[in-house]
Design an enzyme around this catalytic site. Structure first.
Site, PDB file in Angstrom:
ATOM      1  N   GLN A 211      37.717  44.935  23.860  1.00 44.17           N
ATOM      2  CA  GLN A 211      36.897  43.836  23.340  1.00 44.17           C
ATOM      3  C   GLN A 211      37.401  43.415  21.952  1.00 44.17           C
ATOM      4  OE1 GLN A 211      34.341  42.246  25.104  1.00 44.17           O
ATOM      5  NE2 GLN A 211      34.464  40.802  23.412  1.00 44.17           N
TER       6      GLN A 211
ATOM      7  N   ASP B 289      42.274  40.899  31.460  1.00 41.71           N
ATOM      8  CA  ASP B 289      41.997  39.709  30.658  1.00 41.71           C
ATOM      9  C   ASP B 289      43.138  38.701  30.785  1.00 41.71           C
ATOM     10  OD1 ASP B 289      39.550  39.513  29.386  1.00 41.71           O
ATOM     11  OD2 ASP B 289      40.087  40.927  27.798  1.00 41.71           O
TER      12      ASP B 289
ATOM     13  N   LYS C 163      29.298  42.397  30.537  1.00 42.36           N
ATOM     14  CA  LYS C 163      30.419  42.738  31.418  1.00 42.36           C
ATOM     15  C   LYS C 163      30.067  43.975  32.243  1.00 42.36           C
ATOM     16  CE  LYS C 163      33.672  40.474  28.407  1.00 42.36           C
ATOM     17  NZ  LYS C 163      34.643  40.520  27.311  1.00 42.36           N
TER      18      LYS C 163
END
Ligand code: NAP
Length: 276
Positions: free
Chosen positions: A92, A115, A48
């Site tokens: 995460q 997200d 990422k």
């Protein structure tokens, strides 16, 4: 049969995003928070951060030890929520045992939830007032769009109902005017339902689960699954070798939906920055 090349589309979209943000003279900022030392999570985070570099997103990396407390994680997220240079926050998952992911995620404001996992963003998607949408299903919609595949009036079947993939995928297809059926582990006559699909999306997590007999001639087949097959190689949820020639379009694994997911994270971060 035509392959939908996610790798090529992802590269094109990343270049376009970079140009768009340069023109707008905005440097988007993405905070990536990793708690503990799960090796798979470390790889995801690294990928990422690398993608940020490609698109011109400034990444801010935060690593907390395995022993971090709930309060330490939430204090960090609260600080990032207030930081005007940070437009997107990614926590995460999974978190180490003993930490409450749901409570931590709730500290991420909806307009920085790149997200698209928050209750607010999922609710907005359900109301067809999308703001930040879960990256993997959003990537699938961009792949369909890139090939001129319009879901309007089509029978779409989504196998999988997770909050992060299957459910938002079904909502996006419904919002795009498909007639959507969502299947899961308790579904009866799964093969028969799948055979009706003009667009079949597999988000199951079982290697080569979708077999030739489950696919309608000329269907569009999207494979979200990432699994390790019996031969140790990465494979999808679809038995690609035996299914592909029956389809009009199919996404490969690897090189299909996977590269689009991180690109959509960049897309969401840029969108958040443009609106912030
Ligand atoms: P998940 O949370 O485990 O959900 C799997 C879904 O599949 C569940 O809804 C489950 O039904 C259903 N299912 C399991 N076995 C089934 C069966 N025998 N018949 C019908 N349905 C069945 O997984 P996820 O997070 O949604 O991820 C799905 C897959 O996509 C995984 O392989 C994951 O690695 C992959 N993935 C890929 C990307 C990418 O970037 N390409 C991103 C995210 C995820 P129940 O609800 O009834 O249990």
């Amino acid at each position: 049969m035509k392959l939908i090349d996610g790798k090529a589309l992802a590269a094109k979209m990343r270049a376009e995003l970079k140009e768009k943000m340069q023109k707008a003279n905005i440097t988007p900022g993405l905070a990536v928070v990793l708690v503990g030392n799960d090796p798979a999570s470390q790889i995801y985070v690294r990928n990422k951060i690398r993608a940020c570099g490609e698109v011109g997103v400034r990444s801010y990396s935060y690593e907390l030890p395995e022993t971090a407390t709930q309060k330490e994680v939430e204090d960090l997220l609260d600080g990032l929520a207030k930081n005007p240079e940070i437009h997107g926050i990614l926590l995460q998952l999974p978190l180490p045992k003993g930490l409450d992911a749901e409570s931590a995620m709730a500290r991420i404001p909806a307009d920085k939830d790149v997200d698209g996992f928050s209750a607010e963003n999922l609710g907005l998607l359900t109301l067809h007032k999308e703001k930040l949408v879960s990256c993997t299903p959003l990537g699938v919609m961009k792949m369909l769009e890139s090939e001129g595949i319009d879901p309007t009036g089509k029978q779409a079947v989504v196998i999988g109902r997770s909050d992060t993939v299957g459910k938002p995928m079904a909502m996006l297809l419904l919002n795009a005017n498909a007639t959507v059926t969502v299947c899961h582990s308790k579904t009866k006559n799964l093969a028969e339902i799948c055979r009706n699909a003009d667009i079949l999306v597999a988000a199951i997590g079982r290697p080569k689960f979708v077999t030739r007999d489950m696919v309608k001639e000329g269907a569009v087949v999207v494979d979200i699954g990432i699994n390790r097959g019996a031969d140790g190689k990465i494979c999808g949820d679809v038995d690609f070798e035996n299914v592909a020639d029956k389809t009009s379009y199919i996404t490969p694994v690897p090189g299909g939906v996977g590269p689009m997911t991180i690109t959509m994270l960049m897309y969401n971060t840029c969108e958040a920055a443009l609106k912030g």
